[in-house]
Design a protein around this motif. Sequence first.
Motif, PDB file in Angstrom:
ATOM      1  N   MET A  22     -22.068 -24.732  26.032  1.00  0.00           N
ATOM      2  CA  MET A  22     -22.678 -24.606  24.727  1.00  0.00           C
ATOM      3  C   MET A  22     -24.187 -24.666  24.856  1.00  0.00           C
ATOM      4  O   MET A  22     -24.738 -25.498  25.558  1.00  0.00           O
ATOM      5  N   GLY A  23     -24.859 -23.778  24.155  1.00  0.00           N
ATOM      6  CA  GLY A  23     -26.303 -23.707  24.230  1.00  0.00           C
ATOM      7  C   GLY A  23     -26.964 -24.753  23.376  1.00  0.00           C
ATOM      8  O   GLY A  23     -26.331 -25.577  22.727  1.00  0.00           O
ATOM      9  N   SER A  24     -28.300 -24.742  23.366  1.00  0.00           N
ATOM     10  CA  SER A  24     -29.042 -25.731  22.592  1.00  0.00           C
ATOM     11  C   SER A  24     -29.864 -25.081  21.493  1.00  0.00           C
ATOM     12  O   SER A  24     -30.508 -25.775  20.715  1.00  0.00           O
ATOM     13  N   ALA A  25     -29.853 -23.738  21.405  1.00  0.00           N
ATOM     14  CA  ALA A  25     -30.654 -23.045  20.401  1.00  0.00           C
ATOM     15  C   ALA A  25     -29.850 -22.861  19.118  1.00  0.00           C
ATOM     16  O   ALA A  25     -28.705 -22.419  19.156  1.00  0.00           O
ATOM     17  N   LYS A  26     -30.450 -23.199  17.990  1.00  0.00           N
ATOM     18  CA  LYS A  26     -29.786 -23.004  16.713  1.00  0.00           C
ATOM     19  C   LYS A  26     -29.712 -21.510  16.407  1.00  0.00           C
ATOM     20  O   LYS A  26     -30.716 -20.815  16.479  1.00  0.00           O
ATOM     21  N   ILE A  27     -28.526 -21.048  16.062  1.00  0.00           N
ATOM     22  CA  ILE A  27     -28.383 -19.649  15.659  1.00  0.00           C
ATOM     23  C   ILE A  27     -28.178 -19.559  14.145  1.00  0.00           C
ATOM     24  O   ILE A  27     -28.568 -18.591  13.511  1.00  0.00           O
ATOM     25  N   ILE A  28     -27.561 -20.604  13.566  1.00  0.00           N
ATOM     26  CA  ILE A  28     -27.395 -20.705  12.112  1.00  0.00           C
ATOM     27  C   ILE A  28     -27.971 -22.035  11.664  1.00  0.00           C
ATOM     28  O   ILE A  28     -27.697 -23.072  12.267  1.00  0.00           O
ATOM     29  N   ASP A  29     -28.773 -21.997  10.624  1.00  0.00           N
ATOM     30  CA  ASP A  29     -29.377 -23.219  10.102  1.00  0.00           C
ATOM     31  C   ASP A  29     -29.286 -23.190   8.575  1.00  0.00           C
ATOM     32  O   ASP A  29     -29.879 -22.328   7.930  1.00  0.00           O
ATOM     33  N   ILE A  30     -28.521 -24.115   8.024  1.00  0.00           N
ATOM     34  CA  ILE A  30     -28.293 -24.185   6.576  1.00  0.00           C
ATOM     35  C   ILE A  30     -28.944 -25.449   6.049  1.00  0.00           C
ATOM     36  O   ILE A  30     -28.677 -26.551   6.537  1.00  0.00           O
ATOM     37  N   SER A  31     -29.789 -25.303   5.035  1.00  0.00           N
ATOM     38  CA  SER A  31     -30.521 -26.447   4.497  1.00  0.00           C
ATOM     39  C   SER A  31     -30.376 -26.511   2.977  1.00  0.00           C
ATOM     40  O   SER A  31     -30.773 -25.581   2.270  1.00  0.00           O
ATOM     41  N   HIS A  32     -29.748 -27.575   2.510  1.00  0.00           N
ATOM     42  CA  HIS A  32     -29.612 -27.870   1.077  1.00  0.00           C
ATOM     43  C   HIS A  32     -29.019 -26.688   0.288  1.00  0.00           C
ATOM     44  O   HIS A  32     -29.471 -26.373  -0.818  1.00  0.00           O
ATOM     45  N   ALA A  33     -28.001 -26.052   0.859  1.00  0.00           N
ATOM     46  CA  ALA A  33     -27.390 -24.892   0.203  1.00  0.00           C
ATOM     47  C   ALA A  33     -26.605 -25.312  -1.035  1.00  0.00           C
ATOM     48  O   ALA A  33     -25.872 -26.313  -1.025  1.00  0.00           O
ATOM     49  N   GLU A  34     -26.773 -24.538  -2.083  1.00  0.00           N
ATOM     50  CA  GLU A  34     -26.054 -24.728  -3.345  1.00  0.00           C
ATOM     51  C   GLU A  34     -25.398 -23.413  -3.729  1.00  0.00           C
ATOM     52  O   GLU A  34     -25.925 -22.336  -3.454  1.00  0.00           O
TER      53      GLU A  34
END
Length: 265
Positions: free
Chosen positions: A1-13
């Motif tokens: 498993m890699g260490s780079a974020k490919i999906i980043d979700i922040s405070h989704a509504e």
Amino acid sequence: MGSAKIIDISHAEMVFDTKKGSFHALADVNLSVEQGEFVTLIGHSGCGKSTLLNLIAGLTRATGGVLLYGGREIAGPSPERGVVFQNHSLLPWLSCYENVYLAVERVFGAREGKGKLRERTQAALAMVGLSAASAKRPHEISGGMKQRVGIARALSMEPRVLLLDEPFGALDALTRAHLQDELLRIVAETGSTVVMVTHDVDEAVLLSDRIVMMSNGPAATIGQILQVRLARPRDRLALAQDALYMDYRASVLEFLYQRQPRRAA
């Protein structure tokens, strides 16, 4: 498993407008998925699992918060995020080969010749073990084979992220187990990042690097995230007697049981 974020979700509504008024489906969802990670979303019916997957796919736009893919805002669907639904969504008048070829042509047709497109199509069908059935139409094959065509179609586009919405939910237990094993093999070969919706606790533990457990709706959110530290490759028969596997399974069941929806009197 890699260490780079490919999906980043922040405070989704996510709020839907319905005939009965506004429905608050998702509230303050925060989640990051790393390159090469296998993440499952689990929870009771109506907890927003598929809604969250559709937001990642770009099929629906969030009403609040930020969703990023590769550092850029998700503004719509993209071949880099391939989707497989529980309903295979195959075109019934096309063969298995033609259903896959259609996707290949759409993504690569502008820059590759027909010979290369045929190679891509044949390779995708071979990956899911359907080369011999390539000329058959959907009504001529089983439910499990239809789902494999759907997976082949998604893989043929060489997505960086594979999004799966209960792809095995309507299948019998043996077919489901076989396709789970096939999925493990394919993901190991391709190194794909996977986000998968499931209702099945054993499926979640078998497949996942992390299990994201959703609270009940309305205004559902992430209740708990479980890191699954089982070595890969995974053997379902060996894991059936594995103490750590059983501990993970019990943890997910406990979460789901504690949040069991109340029944109307």
